[in-house]
Write a protein that holds these residues in place. Structure first.
Motif, PDB file in Angstrom:
ATOM      1  N   LEU A   3       0.851  -1.192   0.000  1.00  0.00           N
ATOM      2  CA  LEU A   3       0.000   0.000   0.000  1.00  0.00           C
ATOM      3  C   LEU A   3       0.883   1.237   0.000  1.00  0.00           C
ATOM      4  O   LEU A   3       1.776   1.372   0.840  1.00  0.00           O
ATOM      5  CB  LEU A   3      -0.902   0.003   1.234  1.00  0.00           C
ATOM      6  N   PHE A   4       0.622   2.104  -0.989  1.00  0.00           N
ATOM      7  CA  PHE A   4       1.389   3.343  -1.096  1.00  0.00           C
ATOM      8  C   PHE A   4       0.433   4.536  -0.972  1.00  0.00           C
ATOM      9  O   PHE A   4      -0.708   4.475  -1.424  1.00  0.00           O
ATOM     10  CB  PHE A   4       2.105   3.431  -2.450  1.00  0.00           C
ATOM     11  N   THR A   5       0.903   5.591  -0.370  1.00  0.00           N
ATOM     12  CA  THR A   5       0.145   6.851  -0.334  1.00  0.00           C
ATOM     13  C   THR A   5       0.888   7.858  -1.202  1.00  0.00           C
ATOM     14  O   THR A   5       2.116   7.809  -1.321  1.00  0.00           O
ATOM     15  CB  THR A   5       0.035   7.404   1.099  1.00  0.00           C
ATOM     16  N   TYR A   6       0.111   8.761  -1.829  1.00  0.00           N
ATOM     17  CA  TYR A   6       0.751   9.715  -2.726  1.00  0.00           C
ATOM     18  C   TYR A   6       0.170  11.114  -2.570  1.00  0.00           C
ATOM     19  O   TYR A   6      -0.945  11.312  -2.098  1.00  0.00           O
ATOM     20  CB  TYR A   6       0.612   9.261  -4.182  1.00  0.00           C
ATOM     21  N   LYS A  23       2.601  -3.779  -6.577  1.00  0.00           N
ATOM     22  CA  LYS A  23       3.668  -4.693  -6.171  1.00  0.00           C
ATOM     23  C   LYS A  23       4.958  -3.935  -5.879  1.00  0.00           C
ATOM     24  O   LYS A  23       5.693  -4.269  -4.950  1.00  0.00           O
ATOM     25  CB  LYS A  23       3.911  -5.729  -7.274  1.00  0.00           C
ATOM     26  N   THR A  24       5.216  -2.918  -6.676  1.00  0.00           N
ATOM     27  CA  THR A  24       6.454  -2.151  -6.503  1.00  0.00           C
ATOM     28  C   THR A  24       6.159  -0.658  -6.599  1.00  0.00           C
ATOM     29  O   THR A  24       5.087  -0.235  -7.071  1.00  0.00           O
ATOM     30  CB  THR A  24       7.482  -2.513  -7.594  1.00  0.00           C
ATOM     31  N   GLU A  25       7.116   0.140  -6.184  1.00  0.00           N
ATOM     32  CA  GLU A  25       6.973   1.596  -6.267  1.00  0.00           C
ATOM     33  C   GLU A  25       6.871   2.034  -7.727  1.00  0.00           C
ATOM     34  O   GLU A  25       6.098   2.952  -8.061  1.00  0.00           O
ATOM     35  CB  GLU A  25       8.172   2.273  -5.601  1.00  0.00           C
ATOM     36  N   HIS A  26       7.660   1.375  -8.602  1.00  0.00           N
ATOM     37  CA  HIS A  26       7.616   1.714 -10.022  1.00  0.00           C
ATOM     38  C   HIS A  26       6.212   1.497 -10.586  1.00  0.00           C
ATOM     39  O   HIS A  26       5.690   2.323 -11.339  1.00  0.00           O
ATOM     40  CB  HIS A  26       8.628   0.857 -10.789  1.00  0.00           C
ATOM     41  N   GLU A  27       5.582   0.366 -10.235  1.00  0.00           N
ATOM     42  CA  GLU A  27       4.232   0.074 -10.715  1.00  0.00           C
ATOM     43  C   GLU A  27       3.236   1.094 -10.168  1.00  0.00           C
ATOM     44  O   GLU A  27       2.322   1.518 -10.884  1.00  0.00           O
ATOM     45  CB  GLU A  27       3.834  -1.333 -10.281  1.00  0.00           C
ATOM     46  N   ALA A  28       3.413   1.474  -8.917  1.00  0.00           N
ATOM     47  CA  ALA A  28       2.523   2.470  -8.313  1.00  0.00           C
ATOM     48  C   ALA A  28       2.621   3.803  -9.047  1.00  0.00           C
ATOM     49  O   ALA A  28       1.615   4.466  -9.323  1.00  0.00           O
ATOM     50  CB  ALA A  28       2.883   2.650  -6.839  1.00  0.00           C
ATOM     51  N   ARG A  29       3.841   4.213  -9.392  1.00  0.00           N
ATOM     52  CA  ARG A  29       4.041   5.477 -10.121  1.00  0.00           C
ATOM     53  C   ARG A  29       3.378   5.436 -11.494  1.00  0.00           C
ATOM     54  O   ARG A  29       2.803   6.421 -11.956  1.00  0.00           O
ATOM     55  CB  ARG A  29       5.534   5.778 -10.261  1.00  0.00           C
ATOM     56  N   GLU A  30       3.462   4.281 -12.163  1.00  0.00           N
ATOM     57  CA  GLU A  30       2.833   4.158 -13.474  1.00  0.00           C
ATOM     58  C   GLU A  30       1.315   4.277 -13.371  1.00  0.00           C
ATOM     59  O   GLU A  30       0.673   4.938 -14.209  1.00  0.00           O
ATOM     60  CB  GLU A  30       3.207   2.808 -14.101  1.00  0.00           C
ATOM     61  N   GLN A  31       0.730   3.657 -12.343  1.00  0.00           N
ATOM     62  CA  GLN A  31      -0.721   3.735 -12.164  1.00  0.00           C
ATOM     63  C   GLN A  31      -1.163   5.179 -11.897  1.00  0.00           C
ATOM     64  O   GLN A  31      -2.178   5.639 -12.440  1.00  0.00           O
ATOM     65  CB  GLN A  31      -1.146   2.827 -11.004  1.00  0.00           C
ATOM     66  N   ILE A  32      -0.415   5.876 -11.070  1.00  0.00           N
ATOM     67  CA  ILE A  32      -0.767   7.264 -10.740  1.00  0.00           C
ATOM     68  C   ILE A  32      -0.609   8.155 -11.965  1.00  0.00           C
ATOM     69  O   ILE A  32      -1.426   9.053 -12.217  1.00  0.00           O
ATOM     70  CB  ILE A  32       0.104   7.770  -9.583  1.00  0.00           C
ATOM     71  N   SER A  33       0.427   7.914 -12.764  1.00  0.00           N
ATOM     72  CA  SER A  33       0.649   8.710 -13.981  1.00  0.00           C
ATOM     73  C   SER A  33      -0.493   8.526 -14.970  1.00  0.00           C
ATOM     74  O   SER A  33      -0.895   9.454 -15.663  1.00  0.00           O
ATOM     75  CB  SER A  33       1.974   8.311 -14.632  1.00  0.00           C
ATOM     76  N   LEU A  44       5.617   9.881  -3.497  1.00  0.00           N
ATOM     77  CA  LEU A  44       5.080   8.551  -3.222  1.00  0.00           C
ATOM     78  C   LEU A  44       5.796   7.971  -1.999  1.00  0.00           C
ATOM     79  O   LEU A  44       7.023   7.937  -1.943  1.00  0.00           O
ATOM     80  CB  LEU A  44       5.293   7.641  -4.440  1.00  0.00           C
ATOM     81  N   GLU A  45       4.995   7.540  -1.026  1.00  0.00           N
ATOM     82  CA  GLU A  45       5.591   7.002   0.206  1.00  0.00           C
ATOM     83  C   GLU A  45       4.788   5.782   0.683  1.00  0.00           C
ATOM     84  O   GLU A  45       3.592   5.664   0.382  1.00  0.00           O
ATOM     85  CB  GLU A  45       5.584   8.063   1.309  1.00  0.00           C
ATOM     86  N   ALA A  46       5.484   4.933   1.415  1.00  0.00           N
ATOM     87  CA  ALA A  46       4.777   3.823   2.058  1.00  0.00           C
ATOM     88  C   ALA A  46       3.874   4.401   3.131  1.00  0.00           C
ATOM     89  O   ALA A  46       4.141   5.463   3.686  1.00  0.00           O
ATOM     90  CB  ALA A  46       5.785   2.842   2.675  1.00  0.00           C
ATOM     91  N   GLN A  47       2.792   3.706   3.417  1.00  0.00           N
ATOM     92  CA  GLN A  47       1.807   4.244   4.358  1.00  0.00           C
ATOM     93  C   GLN A  47       2.435   4.580   5.705  1.00  0.00           C
ATOM     94  O   GLN A  47       2.105   5.583   6.327  1.00  0.00           O
ATOM     95  CB  GLN A  47       0.662   3.251   4.558  1.00  0.00           C
ATOM     96  N   ALA A  48       3.344   3.751   6.150  1.00  0.00           N
ATOM     97  CA  ALA A  48       3.950   3.983   7.458  1.00  0.00           C
ATOM     98  C   ALA A  48       4.758   5.261   7.478  1.00  0.00           C
ATOM     99  O   ALA A  48       4.987   5.846   8.526  1.00  0.00           O
ATOM    100  CB  ALA A  48       4.830   2.801   7.847  1.00  0.00           C
TER     101      ALA A  48
END
Length: 233
Positions: A3-6, A23-33, A44-48
């Motif tokens: 889980l990532f927060t942005y 799964k990864t930070e790279h994948e999260a960035r692509e989804q947000i883009s 982009l940061e981990a929830q914690a």
């Protein structure tokens, strides 16, 4: 899956925050883009780590930036050119110094556009609509010669029986300067004006038809000798 927060800054909008699983930070960035293709300055940061000092600082910075953009948009859309000039002139006519209502005011080009003058702040002032139309395309030298010869006794022409009341813009509600403001009157347009006025059409409606201000219509009717005559009847 993680889980990532942005936090992402969107042009002309406030910063957008949210969370996403990937799964990864790279994948999260692509989804947000893909979700915010116009986005800028993605954090982009981990929830914690969301409450960490750097992220909090970024949130404040993004929010402050968005607020400034919103404030600039309000100012730009709020005041018309005429309202702004009146405000800067403390609600008074540039030539006679009398308190001036917005509906009786007009933007005067010191050096007429017909003689090469520009439609910019350094060549424009707010003044009584009556003197604007009295000056017509008179050049700058003749205008100031006329005003200076009158010394402290100079007064703009007034519509008979109409008092002047101070109005400095308080609400951002009025439309921009009319399309035909400052343009010379043709013989054909004057005939149309006389016909409409003599048919008892409201001045506001006439102003819309001619794409001119209410003050400009009244000033032209005064020049044509109609307002005094019609008001007495």
């Amino acid at each position: 899956m993680s889980l990532f927060t942005y936090i992402i800054d969107l042009p002309q909008k406030s910063a957008q925050t949210g969370s996403i699983t990937a799964k990864t930070e790279h994948e999260a960035r692509e989804q947000i883009s893909q979700k915010y293709p116009e986005g800028q300055h993605l954090l982009l940061e981990a929830q914690a780590a969301l409450n960490s000092a750097p992220v909090q600082k970024a949130v404040k910075k993004a929010t402050k930036k968005a607020a400034k953009k919103a404030a600039k948009k309000v100012v730009a859309k709020g005041l018309s050119k005429l309202e702004r000039y009146l405000y800067l002139q403390h609600g008074r006519c540039f030539f006679c110094g009398e308190k001036l209502r917005l509906e009786d005011a007009s933007v005067e080009h010191l050096n007429p556009v017909s003689k090469g003058g520009t439609r910019t702040e350094d060549n424009e002032v707010a003044c009584c609509a009556t003197v604007n139309h009295t000056f017509g395309d008179m050049d700058l030298k003749r205008k100031f010669e006329f005003v200076l010869k009158s010394s402290s006794d100079f007064k703009c022409p007034r519509v008979k029986g109409k008092a002047s009341t101070a109005v400095v813009p308080e609400k951002l509600l009025l439309a921009a300067t009319p399309e035909n403001h400052g343009l010379a009157w043709s013989e054909k347009e004057e005939k149309q004006l006389l016909s409409r006025y003599q048919q008892d059409m409201e001045i506001e409606a006439i102003a819309q038809r001619h794409k001119r201000g209410v003050g400009a219509i009244r000033a032209r009717l005064v020049k044509l000798g109609q307002i005094e005559e019609m008001n007495q009847t």
